[in-house]
Design an enzyme around this catalytic site. Structure first.
Site, PDB file in Angstrom:
ATOM      1  CB  SER A 116     -63.065 -44.340 -38.105  1.00 55.92           C
ATOM      2  OG  SER A 116     -63.554 -45.593 -38.363  1.00 55.92           O
ATOM      3  CG  ASP A 162     -63.218 -48.218 -36.679  1.00 55.08           C
ATOM      4  OD1 ASP A 162     -62.961 -48.102 -35.470  1.00 55.08           O
ATOM      5  OD2 ASP A 162     -62.366 -48.474 -37.546  1.00 55.08           O
TER       6      ASP A 162
HETATM    7  P1  ADP Z   1     -59.121 -44.896 -41.589  1.00 52.15           P
HETATM    8  O1  ADP Z   1     -58.409 -44.994 -40.283  1.00 52.15           O
HETATM    9  O2  ADP Z   1     -59.112 -43.493 -42.098  1.00 52.15           O
HETATM   10  O3  ADP Z   1     -60.467 -45.522 -41.563  1.00 52.15           O
HETATM   11  P2  ADP Z   1     -58.668 -47.037 -43.450  1.00 52.15           P
HETATM   12  O4  ADP Z   1     -57.427 -47.579 -44.053  1.00 52.15           O
HETATM   13  O5  ADP Z   1     -59.517 -47.937 -42.642  1.00 52.15           O
HETATM   14  O6  ADP Z   1     -58.241 -45.731 -42.614  1.00 52.15           O
HETATM   15  O7  ADP Z   1     -59.619 -46.450 -44.582  1.00 52.15           O
HETATM   16  C1  ADP Z   1     -59.116 -45.575 -45.548  1.00 52.15           C
HETATM   17  C2  ADP Z   1     -59.732 -45.932 -46.891  1.00 52.15           C
HETATM   18  O8  ADP Z   1     -61.140 -45.623 -46.885  1.00 52.15           O
HETATM   19  C3  ADP Z   1     -59.157 -45.113 -48.034  1.00 52.15           C
HETATM   20  O9  ADP Z   1     -57.988 -45.730 -48.549  1.00 52.15           O
HETATM   21  C4  ADP Z   1     -60.301 -45.116 -49.034  1.00 52.15           C
HETATM   22  O10 ADP Z   1     -60.332 -46.327 -49.761  1.00 52.15           O
HETATM   23  C5  ADP Z   1     -61.525 -45.086 -48.137  1.00 52.15           C
HETATM   24  N1  ADP Z   1     -61.990 -43.700 -47.913  1.00 52.15           N
HETATM   25  C6  ADP Z   1     -62.214 -43.114 -46.726  1.00 52.15           C
HETATM   26  N2  ADP Z   1     -62.646 -41.848 -46.889  1.00 52.15           N
HETATM   27  C7  ADP Z   1     -62.688 -41.606 -48.208  1.00 52.15           C
HETATM   28  C8  ADP Z   1     -63.043 -40.479 -49.035  1.00 52.15           C
HETATM   29  N3  ADP Z   1     -63.430 -39.335 -48.490  1.00 52.15           N
HETATM   30  N4  ADP Z   1     -62.946 -40.620 -50.368  1.00 52.15           N
HETATM   31  C9  ADP Z   1     -62.556 -41.790 -50.910  1.00 52.15           C
HETATM   32  N5  ADP Z   1     -62.206 -42.863 -50.201  1.00 52.15           N
HETATM   33  C10 ADP Z   1     -62.269 -42.804 -48.867  1.00 52.15           C
HETATM   34 MG    MG Z   2     -60.873 -47.548 -41.157  1.00 51.58          MG
END
Ligand code: ADP
Ligand code: MG
Length: 356
Positions: A116, A162
């Site tokens: 998340s 989340d």
């Molecule tokens: P997760 O399980 O990590 O939440 P998601 O696909 O829901 O996976 O979210 C990932 C997306 O969130 C990335 O592709 C990006 O667009 C955004 N994101 C999350 N953390 C960062 C960060 N530190 N810097 C830039 N974008 C981020």
């Molecule tokens: Mg996510």
């Protein structure tokens, strides 16, 4: 000079953070109005922000080394900017005047591993803006705004787990949440247990399409069963008449909700682990969101001495696994399993406990 100053040639005015989360039980239940049991992980996302002096929002992610400038406020950017922009737009729609901002993002939450990072980004952004402008919004409203930002602006049809976990959970407790009523309880970990979180190293390639498809299947099943959501079914026998694959999909949701409710009764680590193992089997066979690498890593964890139970965590299709293990043995267990998993040609890594 801070990195913020290097990018924006100003000093930051406010800083705020939010943690990632790992879900221990209750997977793919939140968009069925069901029950979940996440906890916070030590990794977090930090945003620094300050007023922009050129009438435009600028967002920079150190992790992606990417700068986004919002040229027109009616045009949602793609990529990570959409999450931040969505949060700011929703605050505006709620009547809070948000001036153009410089926002600097840095995170230790692995991106796209099912822990998340997206909610951590949204919640950290909203906390930072709340603090800078003294906005009268509480932690529940932050979670709700964050979820709406992800649905409307980032285009991910996510549930509320989340964002609630990122806004309310801490690493020392399990957060039980009823995603329909938002009723919640802060619970201790099962006695004598701690968690291990490992990334399988497999990227979640089909995650978005698979997720949306499962969501649609659940809605169809609820419709056929004449209930508002699958949460309203408590007896797994009730789904047996459904056509496949709806039968298996709903069986996962119904049994998974029952597992969370059992865990809420304050059970032993042994029993909690059995429920996690059953959850993995259900996600693999009925919900079909596992992949071979996750099955391998979960099986290795389950077969290791000192492990009560293990399962994939997050939406699946790749990403991370969580295990409940004997307190004090997490580090040694994770190192042992990682060595065996990676020597079979995989690219896993340990996320919790954090290597110091
Ligand atoms: P997760 O399980 O990590 O939440 P998601 O696909 O829901 O996976 O979210 C990932 C997306 O969130 C990335 O592709 C990006 O667009 C955004 N994101 C999350 N953390 C960062 C960060 N530190 N810097 C830039 N974008 C981020
Ligand atoms: Mg996510």
């Amino acid at each position: 000079m801070t990195n913020f100053e290097k990018i924006f040639t100003e000093i930051p005015e406010t800083e705020a953070s939010a943690t990632g989360r790992v879900n221990l039980l209750g997977e793919h239940t939140d968009y069925n109005d069901g029950f979940v049991m996440p906890t916070a992980i030590p990794q977090s996302t930090t945003v620094q922000l300050g007023l922009s002096n050129d009438l435009q929002h600028h967002f920079y992610s150190e992790d992606l080394d990417e700068l986004v400038t919002i040229l027109e406020t009616n045009h949602t950017p793609s990529g990570f900017g959409s999450y931040i922009f969505g949060c700011l737009q929703l605050l505006e729609k709620e009547g809070h005047k948000i001036p153009p901002l410089n926002i600097y993002v840095k995170s230790s939450v692995p991106i796209g591993s099912g822990l998340s990072s997206s909610a951590a980004l949204e919640v950290a952004t909203l906390r930072g803006v709340r603090s800078r402008f003294d906005l009268p919004i509480d932690d529940i409203q932050i979670a709700q705004l964050a979820q709406q930002a992800e649905i409307i602006y980032a285009g991910v049809q996510c549930g509320i787990m989340d964002q609630m976990a990122s806004s309310l959970a801490d690493p020392e407790h399990i957060l039980f949440l009823d995603t329909r009523t938002l009723e919640r309880q802060v619970l201790p970990f099962p006695s004598g247990a701690e968690i291990v979180v490992m990334d399988s190293g497999v990227p979640r390639t089909l995650a978005t399409s698979g997720y949306n498809q499962r969501r649609a299947e659940c809605e169809e099943a609820a419709h056929l069963l004449r209930v508002k959501a699958l949460r309203d079914i408590t007896d797994p026998n009730m789904v047996e008449e459904l056509p496949e694959p709806l039968r298996r999909r709903s069986r996962h949701v119904v049994t998974e909700n029952n597992r969370v409710l059992e865990a809420l009764q304050g059970i032993s680590a042994q029993r909690f682990g059995e429920l996690m193992n059953a959850s993995h089997a259900s996600l693999r066979d009925d919900y079909e969101v596992s992949v071979p690498a996750l099955d391998t890593l979960v099986a290795m964890l389950q077969e290791t001495a000192g492990v009560f139970g293990a399962r994939l965590t997050g939406a699946g299709f790749g990403g991370a696994c969580v295990a409940l293990v004997e307190a004090g043995r997490g580090n040694a267990i994770a190192i042992d399993v990682l060595q065996r998993y990676n020597s079979a040609g995989n690219n896993g890594r340990i996320l919790v406990p954090q290597v110091t």
